[in-house]
Scaffold this active site. Structure first.
Site, PDB file in Angstrom:
ATOM      1  N   LYS A 123     -20.896 -75.236  18.173  1.00  0.00           N
ATOM      2  CA  LYS A 123     -22.015 -76.092  18.579  1.00  0.00           C
ATOM      3  C   LYS A 123     -22.328 -77.160  17.541  1.00  0.00           C
ATOM      4  O   LYS A 123     -22.684 -78.288  17.880  1.00  0.00           O
ATOM      5  CB  LYS A 123     -23.263 -75.266  18.895  1.00  0.00           C
ATOM      6  CG  LYS A 123     -23.812 -74.393  17.764  1.00  0.00           C
ATOM      7  CD  LYS A 123     -23.276 -72.998  17.858  1.00  0.00           C
ATOM      8  CE  LYS A 123     -23.860 -72.064  16.815  1.00  0.00           C
ATOM      9  NZ  LYS A 123     -23.271 -70.711  16.898  1.00  0.00           N
ATOM     10  N   ILE A 154     -24.104 -66.273  28.342  1.00  0.00           N
ATOM     11  CA  ILE A 154     -24.788 -66.856  29.500  1.00  0.00           C
ATOM     12  C   ILE A 154     -24.046 -68.114  29.943  1.00  0.00           C
ATOM     13  O   ILE A 154     -23.926 -69.063  29.166  1.00  0.00           O
ATOM     14  CB  ILE A 154     -26.239 -67.219  29.156  1.00  0.00           C
ATOM     15  CG1 ILE A 154     -27.008 -66.006  28.629  1.00  0.00           C
ATOM     16  CG2 ILE A 154     -26.951 -67.805  30.370  1.00  0.00           C
ATOM     17  CD1 ILE A 154     -28.378 -66.340  28.074  1.00  0.00           C
ATOM     18  N   LYS A 223     -27.703 -76.286  19.947  1.00  0.00           N
ATOM     19  CA  LYS A 223     -27.500 -75.829  21.317  1.00  0.00           C
ATOM     20  C   LYS A 223     -28.373 -76.605  22.295  1.00  0.00           C
ATOM     21  O   LYS A 223     -27.934 -76.969  23.397  1.00  0.00           O
ATOM     22  CB  LYS A 223     -27.796 -74.334  21.407  1.00  0.00           C
ATOM     23  CG  LYS A 223     -26.866 -73.471  20.564  1.00  0.00           C
ATOM     24  CD  LYS A 223     -27.347 -72.038  20.481  1.00  0.00           C
ATOM     25  CE  LYS A 223     -26.435 -71.179  19.634  1.00  0.00           C
ATOM     26  NZ  LYS A 223     -26.940 -69.795  19.469  1.00  0.00           N
ATOM     27  N   GLY A 320     -22.197 -61.922  19.464  1.00  0.00           N
ATOM     28  CA  GLY A 320     -21.188 -60.884  19.655  1.00  0.00           C
ATOM     29  C   GLY A 320     -19.796 -61.440  19.822  1.00  0.00           C
ATOM     30  O   GLY A 320     -19.604 -62.537  20.357  1.00  0.00           O
TER      31      GLY A 320
END
Length: 453
Positions: A123, A154, A223, A320
């Site tokens: 990012k 997501i 982000k 993760g």
């Protein structure tokens, strides 16, 4: 003329069988890179079925080749030269998961110059150098995909570009940093101060040894910049974002927010206004009953308000190895499907939607219009109405005034919830309030977000 469905599918099957494997070169084999390798290997057949062709990791660049060999075995070519991967003729798509904004920029631009598609979870790279990278990709007709760079597991970029493609997006708001959300959850649930909650996050691996990018709000701002560009078709404006982290947040404010029926979250907000776009990251009060207030630990959530679909919300893991790998591989599947078609059919790049939208300015801090929470230390409990009257004199709408519950070591505190008011006007009112003899210390202010339609 009618054709039997089975007959019509047979030639398609043969055509798909003839499509060659999508060959992937990866730069970096750390947390995200190793997760990507594992998921690609474990779910190879399912991924190929969904992509319409096989996806194979053929080359990896790593600093530590011995460690890399222990992860990928002898099935993948290894090199210490990232540029070798970026430019190799046997690589169709480059996955950049090494991080950083310097060498990574050079690798990505080299890959694009050699006609290769790029998938990245970086990012910071896109927030800082995205305009240059996407311009180069448009020129070469290649894809730059980055779902893993925004909200990890997501699929929010796909939701904005595809699922909500019919909509005019009004605002996007999200908890998009798992480290800070973990810290805030610990401050609320266990009554910890910021330093103790951060230490616990570091001990558990949720925070880096140097957590500055997370706790100062920079990661969330990177982000949010990408979210806003996708939501509104505007250029990447990271430098214009208003960014405030949680380092100055006190446990007393977390407790006072609870007393008033709110929870504090580090929220990224991009909101379209007539005069421009709000682009801001800061700790805010959210009603405790709101779904966003229920997002705890290291989880992330993004809420979108659009004209046709209304309110939609997306929830998932905010960190993760395999969670990020899930997004990286989803981008590879998109590349596999779109590779070889005309560039105009690729997923649109940032900042190429409606030209009028591209001209939207980022609103300055003083022009942002929200409700606010104030905590005012006072010398005596009977000064509550004096505080409210002082704010009203300055045209600040006062919706609720209360005394904070007593806490050890904390003197009398007046809590105020205002109605919507421009930040500039509130700043003047707080400055005047701070000068009053009744006020015993610095006035704390935080924005309040209702997140309603």
């Amino acid at each position: 003329m009618y054709r039997d469905p089975v007959e019509s599918l047979e030639p398609l099957h043969h055509r798909q069988a003839a499509i060659r494997t999508l060959r992937v070169g990866m730069i970096g084999i750390g947390t995200v890179g190793s997760g990507t390798f594992r998921v690609l290997a474990r779910n190879r057949a399912d991924i190929a079925a969904r992509a319409g062709r096989s996806i194979e990791l053929v080359m990896v660049a790593a600093r530590n080749l011995e460690r890399a060999a222990g992860i990928v075995g002898d099935s993948v070519a290894l090199t210490a030269d990232a540029m070798h991967v970026a430019t190799h003729p046997d690589v169709d798509v480059v996955v950049e998961v090494a991080g950083g904004t310097g060498p990574a920029r050079d690798w990505v631009l080299a890959a694009i110059a050699h006609g290769k598609h790029v998938v990245t979870a970086n990012k910071a790279l896109l927030a800082v150098h995205g305009a240059e990278i996407f311009a180069a990709a448009r020129e070469k007709g290649v894809i730059v995909a980055y779902e893993g760079a925004v909200a990890v597991s997501i699929p929010i970029i796909k939701a904005l570009r595809e699922g909500l493609a019919a909509n005019r997006i009004e605002w996007v708001a999200g908890i998009i940093n798992g480290t800070t959300n973990f810290i805030l959850s610990k401050m609320r649930d266990e009554g910890l101060d910021f330093a103790a909650a951060l230490a616990q996050a570091q001990a558990l691996g949720y925070a880096e040894a140097d957590p500055s990018f997370d706790i100062e709000g920079i990661d969330a701002a990177h982000k949010l910049t990408l979210l806003a560009a996708n939501a509104f078709g505007m250029p990447l404006r990271f430098a214009d974002a208003q960014v405030e982290g949680i380092t100055a947040l006190q446990g007393v404010d977390v407790a006072c927010a609870e007393q008033l029926g709110y929870r504090i979250k580090l929220l990224g907000v991009a909101r379209r206004q007539a005069a421009g776009v709000e682009l801001r990251v800061q700790p805010v009060l959210v009603p405790a009953a709101h779904l966003m207030a229920q997002v705890n630990g290291s989880m992330n959530a993004v809420m979108v308000k659009s004209d046709a679909a209304g309110l939609t919300m997306y929830y998932g893991a905010g960190a993760g190895s395999e969670q990020t790998a899930s997004a990286v591989i989803a981008d590879l599947v998109d590349v596999a499907r779109l590779d070889g078609v005309h560039a105009a059919q690729h997923v649109p790049h940032l900042g190429v939607h409606a030209h009028a939208t591209n001209a939207l300015a980022v609103l300055p801090r003083a022009a942002v219009h929200t409700s606010h929470y104030l905590r005012v230390p006072v010398h005596a409990l009977d000064q509550i109405q004096t505080i409210a009257a002082s704010l009203a004199e300055r045209k600040v709408p006062v919706h609720q005034v209360a005394l904070a519950a007593e806490r050890p070591g904390v003197g009398p505190q007046v809590l105020v919830l205002t109605g919507p008011v421009e930040q500039g006007a509130l700043d003047l009112a707080v400055h005047a309030l701070q000068a009053r003899a009744e006020v015993a210390g610095p006035v704390t202010t935080l924005r309040v977000e209702s997140l309603e339609g």
